[in-house]
Design a protein around this motif. Sequence first.
Motif, PDB file in Angstrom:
ATOM      1  N   ALA A 181      -3.603   9.548  -7.137  1.00 48.76           N
ATOM      2  CA  ALA A 181      -3.485   8.130  -7.498  1.00 48.76           C
ATOM      3  C   ALA A 181      -2.326   7.905  -8.473  1.00 48.76           C
ATOM      4  N   MET A 182      -2.165   8.839  -9.417  1.00 50.51           N
ATOM      5  CA  MET A 182      -1.071   8.663 -10.388  1.00 50.51           C
ATOM      6  C   MET A 182       0.286   8.774  -9.675  1.00 50.51           C
ATOM      7  N   ILE A 183       0.333   9.574  -8.611  1.00 42.83           N
ATOM      8  CA  ILE A 183       1.590   9.733  -7.857  1.00 42.83           C
ATOM      9  C   ILE A 183       1.843   8.477  -7.013  1.00 42.83           C
ATOM     10  N   ALA A 184       0.764   7.946  -6.426  1.00 45.78           N
ATOM     11  CA  ALA A 184       0.909   6.705  -5.642  1.00 45.78           C
ATOM     12  C   ALA A 184       1.298   5.542  -6.556  1.00 45.78           C
ATOM     13  N   CYS A 185       0.723   5.515  -7.765  1.00 46.85           N
ATOM     14  CA  CYS A 185       1.035   4.434  -8.714  1.00 46.85           C
ATOM     15  C   CYS A 185       2.508   4.513  -9.144  1.00 46.85           C
ATOM     16  N   GLN A 186       2.934   5.689  -9.627  1.00 44.19           N
ATOM     17  CA  GLN A 186       4.350   5.819 -10.018  1.00 44.19           C
ATOM     18  C   GLN A 186       5.244   5.619  -8.799  1.00 44.19           C
ATOM     19  N   GLY A 187       4.765   6.090  -7.625  1.00 49.04           N
ATOM     20  CA  GLY A 187       5.514   5.896  -6.379  1.00 49.04           C
ATOM     21  C   GLY A 187       5.726   4.416  -6.098  1.00 49.04           C
ATOM     22  N   SER A 188       4.740   3.589  -6.434  1.00 51.48           N
ATOM     23  CA  SER A 188       4.867   2.140  -6.213  1.00 51.48           C
ATOM     24  C   SER A 188       5.994   1.568  -7.067  1.00 51.48           C
ATOM     25  N   PHE A 189       6.040   2.004  -8.350  1.00 48.51           N
ATOM     26  CA  PHE A 189       7.105   1.510  -9.237  1.00 48.51           C
ATOM     27  C   PHE A 189       8.471   2.037  -8.799  1.00 48.51           C
ATOM     28  N   ASN A 190       8.506   3.311  -8.379  1.00 53.42           N
ATOM     29  CA  ASN A 190       9.777   3.872  -7.883  1.00 53.42           C
ATOM     30  C   ASN A 190      10.245   3.111  -6.639  1.00 53.42           C
ATOM     31  N   LEU A 213       0.850  -1.197   0.000  1.00 53.81           N
ATOM     32  CA  LEU A 213       0.000   0.000   0.000  1.00 53.81           C
ATOM     33  C   LEU A 213       0.887   1.249   0.000  1.00 53.81           C
ATOM     34  N   ILE A 214       0.689   2.095  -1.022  1.00 57.01           N
ATOM     35  CA  ILE A 214       1.482   3.321  -1.118  1.00 57.01           C
ATOM     36  C   ILE A 214       0.557   4.521  -0.998  1.00 57.01           C
ATOM     37  N   LEU A 215       0.937   5.471  -0.141  1.00 58.09           N
ATOM     38  CA  LEU A 215       0.209   6.734  -0.020  1.00 58.09           C
ATOM     39  C   LEU A 215       0.872   7.733  -0.959  1.00 58.09           C
ATOM     40  N   GLY A 216       0.100   8.360  -1.837  1.00 62.33           N
ATOM     41  CA  GLY A 216       0.646   9.343  -2.779  1.00 62.33           C
ATOM     42  C   GLY A 216       0.117  10.729  -2.468  1.00 62.33           C
ATOM     43  N   ILE A 217       1.006  11.713  -2.525  1.00 64.72           N
ATOM     44  CA  ILE A 217       0.617  13.092  -2.216  1.00 64.72           C
ATOM     45  C   ILE A 217       1.030  14.006  -3.367  1.00 64.72           C
ATOM     46  N   GLU A 218       0.095  14.855  -3.821  1.00 62.73           N
ATOM     47  CA  GLU A 218       0.328  15.727  -4.979  1.00 62.73           C
ATOM     48  C   GLU A 218      -0.096  17.164  -4.624  1.00 62.73           C
ATOM     49  N   SER A 219       0.813  18.115  -4.875  1.00 62.98           N
ATOM     50  CA  SER A 219       0.461  19.522  -4.612  1.00 62.98           C
ATOM     51  C   SER A 219       1.254  20.452  -5.539  1.00 62.98           C
ATOM     52  N   SER A 220       1.479  20.015  -6.798  1.00 61.69           N
ATOM     53  CA  SER A 220       2.384  20.795  -7.652  1.00 61.69           C
ATOM     54  C   SER A 220       1.758  22.046  -8.250  1.00 61.69           C
ATOM     55  N   ILE A 273       5.506  14.420 -14.152  1.00 56.96           N
ATOM     56  CA  ILE A 273       5.210  13.914 -15.506  1.00 56.96           C
ATOM     57  C   ILE A 273       5.199  12.381 -15.521  1.00 56.96           C
ATOM     58  N   ALA A 274       6.097  11.781 -14.752  1.00 59.64           N
ATOM     59  CA  ALA A 274       6.081  10.311 -14.635  1.00 59.64           C
ATOM     60  C   ALA A 274       4.746   9.881 -14.027  1.00 59.64           C
ATOM     61  N   GLY A 275       4.240  10.688 -13.097  1.00 55.72           N
ATOM     62  CA  GLY A 275       2.930  10.415 -12.498  1.00 55.72           C
ATOM     63  C   GLY A 275       1.826  10.439 -13.546  1.00 55.72           C
ATOM     64  N   HIS A 276       1.827  11.481 -14.384  1.00 55.50           N
ATOM     65  CA  HIS A 276       0.799  11.546 -15.438  1.00 55.50           C
ATOM     66  C   HIS A 276       0.857  10.301 -16.322  1.00 55.50           C
ATOM     67  N   ILE A 277       2.064   9.905 -16.695  1.00 55.89           N
ATOM     68  CA  ILE A 277       2.214   8.714 -17.553  1.00 55.89           C
ATOM     69  C   ILE A 277       1.637   7.487 -16.838  1.00 55.89           C
ATOM     70  N   ALA A 321      -1.123  11.129 -22.111  1.00 53.81           N
ATOM     71  CA  ALA A 321      -1.237  11.472 -20.690  1.00 53.81           C
ATOM     72  C   ALA A 321      -1.214  12.981 -20.508  1.00 53.81           C
ATOM     73  N   GLY A 322      -1.512  13.455 -19.287  1.00 51.63           N
ATOM     74  CA  GLY A 322      -1.505  14.888 -18.971  1.00 51.63           C
ATOM     75  C   GLY A 322      -2.906  15.465 -19.026  1.00 51.63           C
ATOM     76  N   GLY A 323      -3.091  16.652 -18.468  1.00 56.74           N
ATOM     77  CA  GLY A 323      -4.425  17.275 -18.393  1.00 56.74           C
ATOM     78  C   GLY A 323      -5.125  17.351 -19.734  1.00 56.74           C
ATOM     79  N   VAL A 324      -4.373  17.621 -20.811  1.00 56.47           N
ATOM     80  CA  VAL A 324      -4.974  17.763 -22.147  1.00 56.47           C
ATOM     81  C   VAL A 324      -5.442  16.412 -22.693  1.00 56.47           C
TER      82      VAL A 324
END
Length: 338
Positions: free
Chosen positions: A305-314, A2-9, A112-116, A268-271
């Motif tokens: 979630a995208m940060i927690a997901c990439q965080g899991s791989f990292n 279980l990974i907690l991801g935090i985003e505030s960019s 950006i890795a998070g968006h991917i 990926a990304g907002g657009v």
Amino acid sequence: MLILGIESSCDETAASVVEDFRSIRSSVISTQIEEHKKYGGVVPEIASRRHCENILSVTDNALKEAGVTLDDIDAVAVTYAPGLIGALLVGVNFAKGLAMAKGLPLVPVHHIAGHIASNYLTHKELEPPYLCLVASGGHSLIVEVLSYTEFRVVGRTHDDAAGECFDKCARAMGFPYPGGVHIDQAAQLGDHDSFRLPHPTVAGSEYDFSFSGLKTNVINLLHRADQKGEAVNRNDLSASLQYTIAGILTDHTMAAAQALGYKKIALAGGVSANSGVRAALSAACKKRDYEFYMPDKSLCGDNGAMIACQGSFNYAAGIRADESLNAYSTCSIEDMLR
Ligand code: KG4
Ligand code: ZN
């Protein structure tokens, strides 16, 4: 795991718990859009203050919604770059505090890795290598995703990002911030052949982007019409602009895919929430028999979630930070902490 991801960019305070890399247990997003709307764009100082006020409750809610406590969490992942420096620092320092207090590993995540990675949450079967078009408010990149944690940039913008072009043209057309989604809605009612807009290219860099000439063209067109007292049909202009941006993004991505031999493409990304971009890239891939992946619409914008997901791989790759972790307003995905 279980990974907690935090985003505030930028202007979303977000936290999420992701289980075993790809399964979202919770995802809480507190958006500040209504507040920044008054100013026509994100005011960095206000963004930082709101992150400070919201980050504790957003994280608390993410843990509660997942039905876990910090004692169940394996690592804390946090966006450390790129973004608004004051905004990033709130998330980074909060994550450091949590990690230190609970003795948990701290995992730095590149935004950006998070968006991917939002694609891994949507498509459980997707694995690198593939080519990803990342288009957001601050970035327009064509990225070779070599592995879950290794990236090579093959195309970038020389001036404005695609989202910035959408937003600035939208503002000139009188739509509220952030204008991309309003252009998307208006475009559904317009004719994309109404206005012939330029397709700027960058000499010598086939896959790079330049959106500022397109933006200026739209703004000048609106000014000229205004001076002559003529009305511009916003639906038609929106449809033409969206068609043009989607065409540029798609053409460059397809050219890079062909030259580099990729038959697996992601967006990926907002657009990536834009219906014209989704349709154009999807159609171009279908025509060539390429596999195509895009995130669920709920995961296109900034989220935890995208940060927690990439965080899991990292985390699985052994990427860690300690209490000296800093935030960076700019940082290429190629140089992300590892
Ligand atoms: O990824 P994101 O949420 O934040 C950054 O990391 O920049 O992207 C925000 C950008 C804004 O420019 C916004 O207008 C654009 O994504 N956007 C859209 C749509 N939804 C969001 N642009 C066009 N059409 C949309 N439907
Ligand atoms: Zn973003």
